[in-house]
Design a protein around this motif. Sequence first.
Motif, short mmCIF file in Angstrom:
data_model
loop_
_atom_site.label_atom_id
_atom_site.label_comp_id
_atom_site.label_asym_id
_atom_site.label_seq_id
_atom_site.Cartn_x
_atom_site.Cartn_y
_atom_site.Cartn_z
N CYS A 1 -11.13 -6.41 -5.57
CA CYS A 1 -10.01 -5.48 -5.41
C CYS A 1 -9.65 -5.33 -3.93
O CYS A 1 -10.52 -5.44 -3.05
CB CYS A 1 -10.36 -4.11 -6.00
SG CYS A 1 -10.67 -4.15 -7.78
N ASP A 2 -8.39 -5.04 -3.66
CA ASP A 2 -7.99 -4.72 -2.30
C ASP A 2 -7.45 -3.30 -2.19
O ASP A 2 -6.95 -2.89 -1.16
CB ASP A 2 -6.96 -5.72 -1.75
CG ASP A 2 -5.92 -6.12 -2.76
OD1 ASP A 2 -5.63 -5.31 -3.66
OD2 ASP A 2 -5.40 -7.24 -2.65
N LEU A 3 -7.58 -2.51 -3.29
CA LEU A 3 -7.22 -1.09 -3.26
C LEU A 3 -8.12 -0.31 -4.20
O LEU A 3 -8.36 -0.74 -5.34
CB LEU A 3 -5.76 -0.90 -3.69
CG LEU A 3 -5.29 0.56 -3.86
CD1 LEU A 3 -5.40 1.33 -2.55
CD2 LEU A 3 -3.87 0.61 -4.41
N LEU B 1 0.83 -1.21 0.00
CA LEU B 1 0.00 0.00 0.00
C LEU B 1 0.86 1.26 0.00
O LEU B 1 0.57 2.22 -0.73
CB LEU B 1 -0.94 -0.01 1.21
CG LEU B 1 -1.85 1.21 1.37
CD1 LEU B 1 -2.77 1.36 0.16
CD2 LEU B 1 -2.68 1.10 2.66
N VAL C 1 -6.47 -3.73 -8.17
CA VAL C 1 -6.68 -2.30 -7.97
C VAL C 1 -7.88 -1.80 -8.77
O VAL C 1 -8.08 -2.20 -9.92
CB VAL C 1 -5.42 -1.49 -8.37
CG1 VAL C 1 -5.63 0.01 -8.14
CG2 VAL C 1 -4.21 -1.98 -7.60
N TYR D 1 -16.89 1.90 -2.92
CA TYR D 1 -16.06 0.90 -2.25
C TYR D 1 -16.68 -0.49 -2.29
O TYR D 1 -15.96 -1.50 -2.39
CB TYR D 1 -15.75 1.34 -0.81
CG TYR D 1 -16.92 1.29 0.15
CD1 TYR D 1 -17.24 0.12 0.85
CD2 TYR D 1 -17.69 2.43 0.38
CE1 TYR D 1 -18.31 0.09 1.73
CE2 TYR D 1 -18.76 2.41 1.26
CZ TYR D 1 -19.06 1.23 1.94
OH TYR D 1 -20.11 1.19 2.81
N ILE E 1 -6.68 4.89 -1.40
CA ILE E 1 -5.74 6.00 -1.55
C ILE E 1 -6.53 7.18 -2.04
O ILE E 1 -7.21 7.11 -3.08
CB ILE E 1 -4.61 5.65 -2.53
CG1 ILE E 1 -3.69 4.60 -1.92
CG2 ILE E 1 -3.82 6.90 -2.89
CD1 ILE E 1 -2.56 4.15 -2.83
N ILE F 1 -0.82 -5.47 -2.12
CA ILE F 1 -1.96 -5.18 -3.01
C ILE F 1 -1.91 -6.10 -4.22
O ILE F 1 -0.89 -6.23 -4.88
CB ILE F 1 -1.91 -3.70 -3.46
CG1 ILE F 1 -1.95 -2.76 -2.25
CG2 ILE F 1 -3.07 -3.41 -4.42
CD1 ILE F 1 -3.16 -2.94 -1.35
N TRP G 1 2.19 2.02 -3.44
CA TRP G 1 1.15 2.59 -4.29
C TRP G 1 0.92 4.06 -3.95
O TRP G 1 0.75 4.90 -4.85
CB TRP G 1 -0.15 1.81 -4.15
CG TRP G 1 -0.19 0.59 -5.00
CD1 TRP G 1 0.08 -0.69 -4.62
CD2 TRP G 1 -0.48 0.54 -6.39
NE1 TRP G 1 -0.04 -1.54 -5.69
CE2 TRP G 1 -0.38 -0.82 -6.80
CE3 TRP G 1 -0.82 1.50 -7.34
CZ2 TRP G 1 -0.61 -1.23 -8.10
CZ3 TRP G 1 -1.05 1.09 -8.65
CH2 TRP G 1 -0.96 -0.25 -9.02
N HIS H 1 -8.49 -1.34 0.84
CA HIS H 1 -7.74 -0.15 1.22
C HIS H 1 -8.08 0.98 0.26
O HIS H 1 -8.56 0.74 -0.85
CB HIS H 1 -6.24 -0.42 1.20
CG HIS H 1 -5.83 -1.59 2.04
ND1 HIS H 1 -5.95 -2.88 1.60
CD2 HIS H 1 -5.31 -1.66 3.29
CE1 HIS H 1 -5.52 -3.71 2.53
NE2 HIS H 1 -5.14 -3.00 3.58
N MET I 1 -3.71 7.62 2.64
CA MET I 1 -4.06 6.21 2.47
C MET I 1 -4.73 5.70 3.73
O MET I 1 -4.51 6.21 4.83
CB MET I 1 -2.81 5.38 2.17
CG MET I 1 -1.76 5.40 3.25
SD MET I 1 -0.28 4.46 2.76
CE MET I 1 0.74 4.70 4.22
#
Length: 352
Positions: A306-308, A258, A287, A298, A330, A284, A261, A328, A276
Amino acid sequence: NSKKIIKLLEDRYPPRLAASWDNIGFQVGNASSAVNKILVALEITPEVVQEAVAVNADLIVCHHPLIVEPLKSLTESNPVASLLRKLTAARIGVYVAHTNADASPGGTVDALLEALGMQRLEIMGEVIKEPYFKLAVYVPENNTEAVAKAMFDCGAGHLGNYAQCSFSVSGTGTFLPLEGAEPVIGSVNVREHVAKRKLEVLVPEHSVRAVVKGMLDAHPYEVPAYDLWPLKAPEQVYGFGAVAQVLPSDISGQSWKLLDWAKHVRKTLNAPGTRMTGSPEAVIHRVAVVPGAGSSFYREAAEAGCDLLITGDVKYHDAQSALALGLHMIDAGHSETELPFVSRLASQLRAD
């Protein structure tokens, strides 16, 4: 003139893709006026209007609408009204491409992906599903290419990243011209056998009328035979975001975390306020991106595996709910995630 510019923009970013609450299109000025100089901006501000006046711009093309809610007065105390008065006095037009540019291929999403050095894998944040129709027409073999080209030129034959898609098969057509007919091939009261091709193309719903007309205009027959069927699948899907190709591993062979990124986003978007949510050491794997204020997507990002999620204007409660789903975020800022589109739009207008 303005009409030519508007057509170019609406061909790229069709108004039908805008959200129902949005206010897009020509908002200020005369749509028939001459345009010699265009200023491209993210939104209309006093500074943007001042620059437009200074450079003698005839039209401002922007992403954020100047007029969203109905105006009840044009007083100097109303910021929007004040800008409208200045624009009108300087005879400067305003055209807006907002959520239609968000949903269109090649718009804000792809501009952000390009800035980040990534490629779109699939649609995310679905807003519109447009059904396809199948058009099948029977054409003399020598006229097949001409009729196919006419349909392609009117919007048929697109499927994903492929254009001019069609299928054809040969066969024999028969017909008997009756009294009053003016056949291109054959004679009245004489049954004819003609080598033909059945030509099939996919047509998105919004192009059906234009494609059928183009086919009829190009077809050599007085009364062409054709079929048109609505399809349940496939569908053309449009969304406000995308699942993107993950960047390659670093030189040590480790996948990006993370924090990696966040540093990449901050640098490539020139976004010093990048934030973040989640553990900096989290690895990650997949995305999603949504330009602008996209933290409300989200759930869709998590459902897409996705995890970001890279976006702007992340709300506290959205961030906490996302973390509970293993996602997560950003937050690079609203304008920072949309400014790549402004540069792309300016380049497109220069090229056109």
